[in-house]
Design a protein around this motif. Structure first.
Motif: not given
Length: 527
Positions: A104-110, A137-148
């Protein structure tokens, strides 16, 4: 199956954040095995960087054959101004040894400036570095865009740049999160289209993760899927923080039966109700009676006109066949019932009552008379079956009460309370007199009755009480109110409910207890 649409279950992580939900590592493993067999594409096992219990789950999961299902570890981006290779949370994701990883990562500027308190550019680097490291490292990667969605409507360009950072680093999915659960379906759809446009032409797909704070978790997920999202995230039974997450037990049948998008293996949709109950049982939660598709009341008919109509055309008051989702039609009998309800209910019990017969009228009148005095039979099918048998002259009196006596003694010095019950019961002309203690007066009465009946019916030891509920019928009269007691019992194979009503809680309990025993003896001796 629709290979372009995947199911992502987060019951074990996001669902466990619900108030009152607690899973052990063993609980998680049992649920994950059930969901994998059901047909989930991804099962998020937890946050290995947060606690030992989740790490234990991932250690156990390594030794299980999950078939086509991918167990997924959940974490977050690297910390600001820190190397990703040595970030403990990111490294823990690799130690989980799962084929897929969600971060999970921030996707809201505020949120970046006010909560994370770093620069917008550094946040983009955090997303990119984390995705790239996991891909390396050979993982399938899913990015959770928090507060998208909140970010999208406040600073659209920046929020989309967060998706691009994950995409450019090799992320396989970018998942749009309505973290606060406050957006409406049209807002979800418009923002999802923009996200789909942003990844078009790449290997990356868009997913949707909604919360239910406005009661729109399912509607918002469906709006995103209609707008082009290719993965739906949610939880079984809608577990989740605050008011919960998108409920997969609602989304899945809508996709398969309403939208024509098969997301489970052939025939697996019929397991839906069982899966829902299983997860509730492991979570020690009461099953939601009114849950769409899987709740016991989903296909229950109480009104006489409705019950009459479904006998002629099931789709007159049912939008799908209950069996498609592993549920069943239930006809309820009460003050709104007609003789058609009686006929249908009798058929369930293997009894024959024509809806135009005097017997149907007599049974209906008796039920309405009892309901006016406080009885309810909706959760007491066993008592209802015995009532119909009595009215038809088909009741088998296995035993007869002569008398019972209940006493309580309390030692004020030691605070010890002793409950004792004496019962005299006639069975086949013999009077059996027993005395037993119990944790309370009802338990003592139950123990004494069982002790007496065991002499004639030793199989009674296989029956046990599952639940005991007391309800005041007319609270305005205070302690003199009428009392309704509902009892649930089981013999390990069947479960049944019985009811008793009286001004005296002991008598109401006795009536429900004796009905429960009579029903059990019917099961054993008349089947």
């Amino acid at each position: 199956m629709n290979q372009d649409l995947t199911l992502y279950d987060t019951t074990l992580r996001d669902g466990s954040q619900a108030e009152g939900i607690h899973f052990s590592a063993s609980d998680k493993l049992h649920i994950a095995e059930k969901l994998a067999a059901f047909g989930m594409d991804y099962i998020e096992g937890g946050f290995p960087g947060s606690n030992l219990k989740d790490m234990e789950f991932f250690q156990q999961a390594r030794h299980v054959n999950w078939g086509s299902c991918k167990i997924t570890a959940f974490g977050s981006t690297r910390f600001p101004e820190a190397p990703v290779e040595s970030d403990p949370n990111v490294v823990s994701l690799l130690k989980a040894e799962t084929p897929a990883v969600t971060f999970v990562g921030k996707s809201s500027y505020d949120h970046v400036t006010d909560v994370l308190r770093t620069t917008p550019d550094e946040n983009l680097h955090m997303i990119e570095d984390t995705a790239a490291f996991l891909k390396k490292n050979d993982r399938e990667v899913i990015y959770d865009a928090e507060h998208f969605f909140d970010g999208f409507y406040a600073h659209r360009a920046y929020t989309l740049s967060c998706l691009k950072a994950a995409l450019d680093a090799g992320a396989d999915y970018v998942v749009l999160c309505d973290t606060n659960g406050g957006r409406l379906p049209q807002e979800i759809a418009d923002a999802t289209r923009a996200a789909v446009d942003a990844v078009t032409g790449s290997h990356c797909k868009v997913g949707i993760h909604t919360h239910n704070d406005c009661g729109l978790g399912v509607a918002n997920a469906l709006a995103a899927l209609d707008a082009g999202a290719a993965q739906v995230q949610g939880t079984i039974n809608g577990y989740g923080e605050r008011t919960g997450n998108c409920n997969l037990t609602t989304v899945i049948p809508i996709l398969e039966l309403k939208s024509g998008r098969q997301v489970l293996p052939d025939g697996h949709l019929a397991q839906l109700s069982e899966v829902s109950r299983f997860v509730d049982e492991v979570a020690n939660q009461a099953h939601d009676m009114r849950a769409p598709f899987v709740g016991p009341t989903s296909f229950a008919h109480k009104g006489g006109m409705h019950a009459n109509a479904v006998t002629k055309s099931s789709n007159s008051y049912e939008h799908i066949e209950p069996a498609l989702v592993g549920n069943q039609r239930r006809v309820l009998v009460g003050e709104l019932a007609s003789r058609s309800n009686i006929m249908l209910k009798a058929e369930e019990f293997g009894l024959s009552v024509h809806d135009k017969s005097p017997a149907a009228r007599a049974i209906l009148d008796r039920i309405k008379q009892l309901e006016s005095s406080g009885y309810e039979f909706e959760a007491a099918d066993a008592s209802l079956e015995l009532l119909i048998q009595r009215e038809l002259g088909k009741y088998q009196p296995w035993f007869e009460l002569d008398e019972y006596h209940v006493s309580m003694r309390k030692n004020n010095i030691h605070g010890f309370t002793n409950c004792e019950a004496t019962v005299k019961i006639k069975v086949d002309g013999d009077v059996i007199h027993t005395v037993a203690n119990g944790d309370g007066p009802v338990n003592a009465l139950d123990n004494s009755m069982r002790q007496a009946l065991k002499q004639k019916f030793p199989e009674i030891s296989e029956m046990r009480l599952v639940d005991y509920k007391v309800r005041i019928v007319n609270s305005a009269t205070g302690t003199a109110s009428r009392i309704r007691v509902l009892i649930e019992s089981t013999d390990g194979e069947h479960e049944w409910g019985t009811v008793g009503v009286s001004d005296n809680v002991i008598e109401a309990s006795w009536l429900a207890l004796t009905d429960s025993v009579a029903y059990f003896l019917n099961l054993r001796h008349q089947s």
